[in-house]
Design a protein around this motif. Structure first.
Motif, PDB file in Angstrom:
ATOM      1  N   ALA A   1      62.509  25.338 -10.682  1.00  0.00           N
ATOM      2  CA  ALA A   1      64.428  25.573 -11.750  1.00  0.00           C
ATOM      3  C   ALA A   1      64.894  24.054 -11.856  1.00  0.00           C
ATOM      4  N   PHE A   2      65.447  24.033 -12.255  1.00  0.00           N
ATOM      5  CA  PHE A   2      66.746  23.268 -12.541  1.00  0.00           C
ATOM      6  C   PHE A   2      67.951  23.174 -12.536  1.00  0.00           C
ATOM      7  N   ASP A   3      68.296  25.124 -12.693  1.00  0.00           N
ATOM      8  CA  ASP A   3      69.853  25.264 -12.553  1.00  0.00           C
ATOM      9  C   ASP A   3      69.324  26.181 -11.045  1.00  0.00           C
ATOM     10  N   THR A   4      70.764  26.698 -10.737  1.00  0.00           N
ATOM     11  CA  THR A   4      70.462  27.605  -9.813  1.00  0.00           C
ATOM     12  C   THR A   4      71.491  28.449 -10.878  1.00  0.00           C
ATOM     13  N   LEU A   5      70.813  29.970 -10.095  1.00  0.00           N
ATOM     14  CA  LEU A   5      71.077  31.749 -10.968  1.00  0.00           C
ATOM     15  C   LEU A   5      71.916  32.052  -9.409  1.00  0.00           C
ATOM     16  N   GLU A   6      73.092  32.975 -10.792  1.00  0.00           N
ATOM     17  CA  GLU A   6      73.837  33.934  -9.755  1.00  0.00           C
ATOM     18  C   GLU A   6      73.868  35.143  -9.302  1.00  0.00           C
ATOM     19  N   ASP A   7      72.665  35.253 -10.055  1.00  0.00           N
ATOM     20  CA  ASP A   7      72.000  36.570  -8.760  1.00  0.00           C
ATOM     21  C   ASP A   7      72.660  36.587  -7.055  1.00  0.00           C
ATOM     22  N   PRO A   8      71.302  35.199  -6.953  1.00  0.00           N
ATOM     23  CA  PRO A   8      71.304  35.393  -5.535  1.00  0.00           C
ATOM     24  C   PRO A   8      72.769  35.472  -4.863  1.00  0.00           C
ATOM     25  N   TYR A   9      74.184  34.893  -5.074  1.00  0.00           N
ATOM     26  CA  TYR A   9      75.150  34.176  -4.642  1.00  0.00           C
ATOM     27  C   TYR A   9      75.892  35.891  -4.678  1.00  0.00           C
ATOM     28  N   GLU A  10      75.427  36.377  -5.855  1.00  0.00           N
ATOM     29  CA  GLU A  10      76.729  37.620  -5.607  1.00  0.00           C
ATOM     30  C   GLU A  10      75.997  39.022  -4.581  1.00  0.00           C
ATOM     31  N   HIS A  11      74.488  38.874  -4.261  1.00  0.00           N
ATOM     32  CA  HIS A  11      73.881  38.858  -2.924  1.00  0.00           C
ATOM     33  C   HIS A  11      74.530  39.047  -1.897  1.00  0.00           C
ATOM     34  N   LEU A  12      74.628  37.223  -1.917  1.00  0.00           N
ATOM     35  CA  LEU A  12      74.952  37.112  -0.658  1.00  0.00           C
ATOM     36  C   LEU A  12      76.705  37.535  -0.095  1.00  0.00           C
ATOM     37  N   THR A  13      77.285  37.300  -1.141  1.00  0.00           N
ATOM     38  CA  THR A  13      78.666  37.642  -1.163  1.00  0.00           C
ATOM     39  C   THR A  13      79.077  39.521  -0.928  1.00  0.00           C
ATOM     40  N   ARG A  14      78.221  39.889  -1.290  1.00  0.00           N
ATOM     41  CA  ARG A  14      78.113  41.760  -0.885  1.00  0.00           C
ATOM     42  C   ARG A  14      77.366  41.290   0.252  1.00  0.00           C
ATOM     43  N   VAL A  15      76.797  41.031   0.840  1.00  0.00           N
ATOM     44  CA  VAL A  15      76.423  41.186   2.515  1.00  0.00           C
ATOM     45  C   VAL A  15      77.375  40.755   2.903  1.00  0.00           C
ATOM     46  N   VAL A  16      78.139  40.167   2.641  1.00  0.00           N
ATOM     47  CA  VAL A  16      78.761  38.315   3.774  1.00  0.00           C
ATOM     48  C   VAL A  16      79.769  39.012   4.178  1.00  0.00           C
ATOM     49  N   GLU A  17      80.357  40.364   2.776  1.00  0.00           N
ATOM     50  CA  GLU A  17      81.853  40.463   3.033  1.00  0.00           C
ATOM     51  C   GLU A  17      81.783  42.765   3.595  1.00  0.00           C
ATOM     52  N   SER A  18      80.030  42.701   3.542  1.00  0.00           N
ATOM     53  CA  SER A  18      80.136  43.931   3.754  1.00  0.00           C
ATOM     54  C   SER A  18      80.206  44.180   5.681  1.00  0.00           C
ATOM     55  N   PHE A  19      79.726  42.550   6.221  1.00  0.00           N
ATOM     56  CA  PHE A  19      80.308  42.308   7.807  1.00  0.00           C
ATOM     57  C   PHE A  19      80.891  41.947   7.801  1.00  0.00           C
ATOM     58  N   LEU A  20      81.728  40.843   7.278  1.00  0.00           N
ATOM     59  CA  LEU A  20      83.268  41.106   7.475  1.00  0.00           C
ATOM     60  C   LEU A  20      84.037  41.614   7.162  1.00  0.00           C
ATOM     61  N   GLY A  21      83.808  43.087   6.002  1.00  0.00           N
ATOM     62  CA  GLY A  21      85.175  43.546   6.311  1.00  0.00           C
ATOM     63  C   GLY A  21      86.162  43.391   5.241  1.00  0.00           C
ATOM     64  N   ARG A  22      85.851  42.078   4.503  1.00  0.00           N
ATOM     65  CA  ARG A  22      87.231  41.372   3.904  1.00  0.00           C
ATOM     66  C   ARG A  22      86.780  40.945   2.939  1.00  0.00           C
ATOM     67  N   PRO A  23      87.058  40.517   1.296  1.00  0.00           N
ATOM     68  CA  PRO A  23      86.588  39.572   0.673  1.00  0.00           C
ATOM     69  C   PRO A  23      86.253  38.153   1.586  1.00  0.00           C
ATOM     70  N   LEU A  24      85.583  37.924   0.769  1.00  0.00           N
ATOM     71  CA  LEU A  24      85.373  36.135   0.880  1.00  0.00           C
ATOM     72  C   LEU A  24      85.919  35.129   0.419  1.00  0.00           C
TER      73      LEU A  24
END
Length: 373
Positions: free
Chosen positions: A293-316
């Motif tokens: 693909a020549f573009d980037t997709l938003e779903d993976p970024y949203e998934h990563l944000t959820r996982v990171v926030e669950s470990f940090l216990g705070r908003p990214l």
């Protein structure tokens, strides 16, 4: 001896480094003003923890030793011996971590299974919910964006190194020379082609079809976190990706715990490291099928944000950068790199996959030893 190195990514730069260290003269040719590929678009992690046992682990451990030594001499690399933590949330994930700690090479990696409180004592930013964590003491980090520039400054200071940017090598001339797109011929005693994910054109002409594929990924970087993230951090999806974790426990995890659909669709894992400016580099995805693909997709970024926030216990913190990159990977992923003599005196070195930043100092050292530099 005079060595011609083609390609100024981390693999090419490390070949130049070893040649200069051994007293040789180097001419380093790069088709752009500076490297712009996977060598800059990565985590900057020196990632020992997940490497396959045997040659791959030995290469990563040797590279880790070399990185530390080079980092002491070149402060601009930003070398940090920070280790990594992989938090686990349930019994299935914990069993994979326990199997890793039981490996015969666990001590060489610096593996240790920690309680959640012990993990937070090492990395207080991990305030989210998890049961335990796999610690890997041998993991480390450098700064990927300035690394090649810092190494180049050190090489230039030796007086035995010449950097020629904005020149694309078009032809290998005989056994000891290359010709660039300005019509100039550069002659040496050895030529090393470190072309990264550029596998067509010159590479195809001199080497034919090689057992190396291109892999595309997506990553992102945040604004400063506002507090130290004292280790690199991975999630249990990394168990599925890295060969060190292969075990009956991993089979049970695959059978008993379905991967998040977005993570599965994009072959994802979480890896995260803090930059010296406080921002977090977070990824990643894996795309293997061409055309990319020549573009980037938003779903993976949203998934990563959820996982990171669950470990940090705070908003990214706010996302400041998003990017895609492409790297070259040996089709036989048990091979650390594809090293091929394409003509007498001319070698092609490519295909380290996601191990390029980790293993490049040792890969280049092996090339130098094999060529008798």
């Amino acid at each position: 001896m005079k060595v011609i190195v083609v390609g100024a990514g981390v693999v090419g730069t490390m070949h130049a480094w070893h040649a200069v260290e051994r007293g040789h003269e180097v001419v380093h040719i790069e088709r752009e003003a500076e490297a712009r590929g996977a060598s800059l678009r990565n985590f900057g992690q020196i990632w020992v923890s997940g490497r396959a046992g045997g040659e791959e682990l030995d290469t990563a451990l040797r590279a880790r030793e070399l990185w530390e030594g080079i980092g002491a001499r070149v402060p601009g690399l930003g070398f940090r011996a920070i280790g990594s933590l992989t938090p686990v949330r349930n019994e299935l994930e914990l069993a994979v971590a326990e199997a890793a700690v039981a490996r015969p090479d666990a001590a060489a990696r610096g593996y240790k299974l920690l309680t959640a409180d012990e993990a937070r004592a090492i990395n207080p930013a991990l305030r989210g919910a998890f049961e335990a964590a796999l610690w890997c003491e041998r993991d480390a980090a450098v700064e990927p964006r300035p690394a090649q520039l810092a190494l180049r400054e050190a090489l230039l200071a030796t007086g035995r190194y010449t950097f020629l940017p904005n020149r694309e090598v078009r032809d290998v001339v005989g056994e000891d020379a290359v010709r660039d797109d300005r019509g100039e011929t550069h002659t040496g005693d050895a030529v090393v082609l470190c072309t990264g994910a550029w596998l067509s054109g010159l590479v195809r002409e001199v080497a034919g079809e090689i057992p190396v594929r291109r892999v595309r990924l997506q990553m992102m970087q945040t604004a400063p976190l506002g507090e130290p993230l004292t280790t690199s951090v991975a999630d249990a999806d990394s168990f599925r990706y890295y060969p060190a974790y292969a075990s009956p426990a991993l089979d049970a995890l695959d059978e008993g715990q379905a991967q998040d659909p977005t993570a599965a669709a994009h072959k994802m894992q979480l890896l995260m490291v803090q930059r010296l400016d406080g921002g977090l580099t977070i990824g990643d995805t894996h795309e293997y099928e061409h055309p990319f693909a020549f573009d980037t997709l938003e779903d993976p970024y949203e998934h990563l944000t959820r996982v990171v926030e669950s470990f940090l216990g705070r908003p990214l913190p706010a996302i400041r950068r998003r990017w895609a990159g492409v790297y070259a990977q040996c089709v036989d992923t048990s091979r650390v790199v594809h090293r091929q003599r394409v003509r007498d005196g001319v070698w092609l070195v490519t295909g380290p996959g996601g191990r390029g930043m980790t293993c490049s100092p040792a890969v280049a050292e092996t090339t130098a030893n094999e060529l008798g530099w």
